[in-house]
Design a protein around this motif. Sequence first.
Motif, mmCIF file in Angstrom:
data_model
loop_
_atom_site.group_PDB
_atom_site.id
_atom_site.type_symbol
_atom_site.label_atom_id
_atom_site.label_comp_id
_atom_site.label_asym_id
_atom_site.label_seq_id
_atom_site.Cartn_x
_atom_site.Cartn_y
_atom_site.Cartn_z
ATOM 1 N N VAL A 89 10.655 1.773 2.873
ATOM 2 C CA VAL A 89 9.405 1.272 3.435
ATOM 3 C C VAL A 89 9.672 -0.100 4.048
ATOM 4 O O VAL A 89 10.222 -0.979 3.388
ATOM 5 C CB VAL A 89 8.306 1.170 2.348
ATOM 6 C CG1 VAL A 89 7.026 0.593 2.935
ATOM 7 C CG2 VAL A 89 8.048 2.531 1.723
ATOM 8 N N VAL A 90 9.307 -0.255 5.323
ATOM 9 C CA VAL A 90 9.456 -1.543 6.003
ATOM 10 C C VAL A 90 8.108 -1.967 6.560
ATOM 11 O O VAL A 90 7.301 -1.138 6.964
ATOM 12 C CB VAL A 90 10.499 -1.488 7.146
ATOM 13 C CG1 VAL A 90 11.878 -1.196 6.597
ATOM 14 C CG2 VAL A 90 10.129 -0.488 8.209
ATOM 15 N N GLU A 91 7.887 -3.263 6.551
ATOM 16 C CA GLU A 91 6.637 -3.794 7.081
ATOM 17 C C GLU A 91 6.838 -4.140 8.552
ATOM 18 O O GLU A 91 7.717 -4.932 8.892
ATOM 19 C CB GLU A 91 6.231 -5.030 6.284
ATOM 20 C CG GLU A 91 4.763 -5.285 6.251
ATOM 21 C CD GLU A 91 4.397 -6.263 5.162
ATOM 22 O OE1 GLU A 91 3.573 -5.895 4.309
ATOM 23 O OE2 GLU A 91 4.922 -7.386 5.162
ATOM 24 N N ALA A 92 6.058 -3.506 9.408
ATOM 25 C CA ALA A 92 6.150 -3.754 10.850
ATOM 26 C C ALA A 92 4.785 -3.518 11.477
ATOM 27 O O ALA A 92 4.127 -2.527 11.201
ATOM 28 C CB ALA A 92 7.182 -2.829 11.482
ATOM 29 N N ASP A 93 4.404 -4.445 12.323
ATOM 30 C CA ASP A 93 3.157 -4.334 13.076
ATOM 31 C C ASP A 93 3.545 -4.312 14.554
ATOM 32 O O ASP A 93 4.085 -5.292 15.066
ATOM 33 C CB ASP A 93 2.250 -5.514 12.765
ATOM 34 C CG ASP A 93 0.878 -5.404 13.426
ATOM 35 O OD1 ASP A 93 0.768 -4.672 14.445
ATOM 36 O OD2 ASP A 93 -0.060 -6.046 12.943
ATOM 37 N N ARG A 137 0.825 -1.212 0.000
ATOM 38 C CA ARG A 137 0.000 0.000 0.000
ATOM 39 C C ARG A 137 0.861 1.266 0.000
ATOM 40 O O ARG A 137 0.597 2.216 -0.727
ATOM 41 C CB ARG A 137 -0.916 -0.023 1.223
ATOM 42 C CG ARG A 137 -1.871 1.100 1.290
ATOM 43 C CD ARG A 137 -2.803 0.910 2.463
ATOM 44 N NE ARG A 137 -3.545 2.121 2.700
ATOM 45 C CZ ARG A 137 -4.205 2.385 3.792
ATOM 46 N NH1 ARG A 137 -4.246 1.496 4.761
ATOM 47 N NH2 ARG A 137 -4.838 3.510 3.933
ATOM 48 N N ALA A 138 1.906 1.278 0.789
ATOM 49 C CA ALA A 138 2.758 2.459 0.910
ATOM 50 C C ALA A 138 3.745 2.589 -0.237
ATOM 51 O O ALA A 138 4.095 3.699 -0.633
ATOM 52 C CB ALA A 138 3.515 2.421 2.228
ATOM 53 N N GLU A 139 4.201 1.483 -0.781
ATOM 54 C CA GLU A 139 5.202 1.553 -1.842
ATOM 55 C C GLU A 139 4.692 2.278 -3.075
ATOM 56 O O GLU A 139 5.465 2.886 -3.793
ATOM 57 C CB GLU A 139 5.689 0.150 -2.210
ATOM 58 C CG GLU A 139 6.658 -0.394 -1.193
ATOM 59 C CD GLU A 139 7.199 -1.764 -1.562
ATOM 60 O OE1 GLU A 139 6.496 -2.534 -2.251
ATOM 61 O OE2 GLU A 139 8.327 -2.048 -1.145
#
Length: 68
Positions: A49-53, A36-38
Motif C-alpha cells: 500500500v502506497v500513499e499517492a494523490d 484506511r487501506a492497510e
Amino acid sequence: MKILVTGTTGYIGKRLVPLLIEEGHNVVCAVRDKLRAEEWYKNEPLITVVEADFLQESTLSNIPKDID
C-alpha cells in the motif's frame, strides 16, 4: 506480474484486488489515505500500500518504478 491499482478503497478496487491476489499477482495499491487501506490488506504479503494523490505531483514518487 506487479500491478498498480488505483481506487483500491472504492467499489471496484475492493473487488479487483482479491481477484488479482488469487491469480498470484503482486499488487501495489495507490490510495490517498494509507491507514484506511492497510486495515483491509495488512496480512496479505502480495500487497503493498502506497500513499499517492494524483492531484499532488509530489506524492507520485511513492509509486514504485517497477510496475508491469
